[in-house]
Write a protein that holds these residues in place. Structure first.
Motif, PDB file in Angstrom:
ATOM      1  N   ILE A 220     -19.802 -62.899  16.551  1.00  0.00           N
ATOM      2  CA  ILE A 220     -19.433 -61.479  16.457  1.00  0.00           C
ATOM      3  C   ILE A 220     -19.189 -61.087  14.998  1.00  0.00           C
ATOM      4  CG2 ILE A 220     -17.676 -59.764  17.070  1.00  0.00           C
ATOM      5  CD1 ILE A 220     -17.334 -61.327  19.728  1.00  0.00           C
ATOM      6  N   PHE A 221     -18.481 -61.939  14.265  1.00  0.00           N
ATOM      7  CA  PHE A 221     -18.239 -61.656  12.841  1.00  0.00           C
ATOM      8  C   PHE A 221     -19.564 -61.462  12.107  1.00  0.00           C
ATOM      9  CE2 PHE A 221     -14.096 -64.373  12.943  1.00  0.00           C
ATOM     10  CZ  PHE A 221     -13.430 -63.338  13.561  1.00  0.00           C
TER      11      PHE A 221
ATOM     12  N   SER B  76     -10.538 -56.943  12.306  1.00  0.00           N
ATOM     13  CA  SER B  76      -9.719 -55.811  11.872  1.00  0.00           C
ATOM     14  C   SER B  76      -8.323 -56.262  11.473  1.00  0.00           C
ATOM     15  CB  SER B  76      -9.623 -54.768  12.996  1.00  0.00           C
ATOM     16  OG  SER B  76     -10.885 -54.198  13.273  1.00  0.00           O
TER      17      SER B  76
ATOM     18  N   GLY C  10     -14.181 -58.567  17.006  1.00  0.00           N
ATOM     19  CA  GLY C  10     -13.955 -57.404  16.165  1.00  0.00           C
ATOM     20  C   GLY C  10     -12.492 -57.082  15.962  1.00  0.00           C
TER      21      GLY C  10
ATOM     22  N   GLY D 165     -22.477 -60.613  13.319  1.00  0.00           N
ATOM     23  CA  GLY D 165     -23.167 -59.407  13.764  1.00  0.00           C
ATOM     24  C   GLY D 165     -22.603 -58.134  13.176  1.00  0.00           C
ATOM     25  N   MET D 166     -21.286 -58.145  12.873  1.00  0.00           N
ATOM     26  CA  MET D 166     -20.669 -56.939  12.320  1.00  0.00           C
ATOM     27  C   MET D 166     -20.580 -56.974  10.795  1.00  0.00           C
ATOM     28  SD  MET D 166     -16.709 -57.662  13.558  1.00  0.00           S
ATOM     29  CE  MET D 166     -16.082 -56.116  12.885  1.00  0.00           C
ATOM     30  N   GLY D 167     -21.110 -58.043  10.189  1.00  0.00           N
ATOM     31  CA  GLY D 167     -21.114 -58.134   8.735  1.00  0.00           C
ATOM     32  C   GLY D 167     -19.771 -58.480   8.120  1.00  0.00           C
ATOM     33  N   PHE D 168     -18.878 -59.091   8.892  1.00  0.00           N
ATOM     34  CA  PHE D 168     -17.553 -59.469   8.380  1.00  0.00           C
ATOM     35  C   PHE D 168     -17.647 -60.821   7.684  1.00  0.00           C
ATOM     36  CE2 PHE D 168     -13.472 -61.712   9.053  1.00  0.00           C
ATOM     37  CZ  PHE D 168     -12.645 -60.877   8.301  1.00  0.00           C
TER      38      PHE D 168
END
Length: 309
Positions: free
Chosen positions: A171-172, A152, A148, A174-177
């Motif tokens: 992780i990307f 950012s 995350g 999962g966070m929609g990045f």
């Protein structure tokens, strides 16, 4: 009377069953025991720590990124790499999905994120940029943290790209990045993780190496064919890893391809392409990540046939 088993400690580069599940499936399904082995898995913090544990006599075998094996042999250790555990390197340079950056060449003069200066992704970045014709002075590597925090930093423009592990990519997602990889065509992508041991140990313990590899081959095939087996095994070994089915599934979506034979593997499990290894070894030495003595470091495919019987 029960036959005595050979005790073996394997140092793993991360204390995560889901990332190393063939070892745990082999233990849980009795495959190590069937080979006369009693294997203890020791999860550590990184490949370098796994190598150091082995060199200190705390383990007989280390599961390590190839760059850390080369760093150790470049410093004088006599190690042999064998058994391709991850089929390819678990790193990629990525940039934001809407970034105008379209290739690694576009990163000349840019700031590129890494998790930490000592991580495997940092060595990967140096090597892939050198392979693409850029020296370290042609870009800046900046430690921004993982997942995350890296997303950012790409979003606010602190970095133009990031040297990501497969965990970062999980992780990307999962966070929609949204992101896209920047690929270096022809980069010598050798095995992402190898088993390694002191060369003398390998020479003196052929039956142990054969049994260990054979059990891992069977466990890997079983787990790839039955994800429920992997989840149940890791649920028993490390319950916190499977409490969230979404997390467990995401990790396995990222890690299972690393265990799956690629077209380039062109054959049996455990095999290490020696020509690709040599090219990668020379590249790592050329960027100073391993000393000149690493040029003597070889990989062994002597046991591949017996592993795959």
């Amino acid at each position: 009377m029960a036959q005595d088993k050979t005790e073996l400690t394997v140092a793993l580069p991360v204390n995560l069953c889901l990332a190393n599940w063939p070892f745990y499936v082999a233990a849980g399904e009795g495959l190590f025991a069937a080979e006369g082995l009693e294997v203890t898995m020791q999860g550590l913090d990184g490949s370098s720590a796994a190598i150091q544990a082995m060199l200190a006599g705390q383990a007989q075998i280390a599961v390590s990124a190839p760059a850390d094996i080369l760093a150790a042999t470049g410093a004088g250790a006599d190690l042999t790499g064998f058994y391709s555990f991850y089929q390819y390197l678990p790193f990629r340079v990525v940039t934001a999905g809407d970034s105008p950056v379209a290739s690694l060449a576009d990163l000349k003069g840019a700031t590129i994120g890494i998790t930490s200066v000592s991580g495997g992704e940092a060595t990967y970045l140096r090597s892939v940029m050198a392979f693409s014709g850029m020296a370290e002075g042609d870009y800046e590597a900046l430690a921004v943290g993982e997942g995350g925090m890296a997303a950012s930093a790409m979003t606010d423009g602190t970095i133009k790209a990031f040297s990501a592990s497969f965990v970062d990519e999980i992780i990307f997602g999962g966070m929609g990045f949204a992101y896209k990889p920047l690929v270096a065509e022809g980069y010598p992508g050798t095995a992402g993780l190898l088993l390694a041991a002191d060369s003398g140990f390998v020479a003196d313990n052929a039956s142990v190496i054969e049994g260990l590899g054979r059990a891992l081959v069977k466990a890997t095939a079983a787990g790839l064919a039955n994800r429920d087996l992997v989840v149940a095994t890791c649920g028993a070994a490390a319950p916190h890893e499977t409490e969230d089915p979404g997390f467990a599934g995401a990790v396995l979506d990222g890690v299972d391809p690393l265990f799956t034979l690629t077209d380039a593997a062109a054959g049996p499990m455990g095999h290490v392409d020696e020509a690709t290894w040599a090219s990668y070894r020379d590249l790592i030495i050329s960027i100073g990540a391993a000393g000149p003595d690493a040029a003597k470091t070889e990989v062994s495919n002597a046991f591949v046939e017996s592993w795959n019987k």
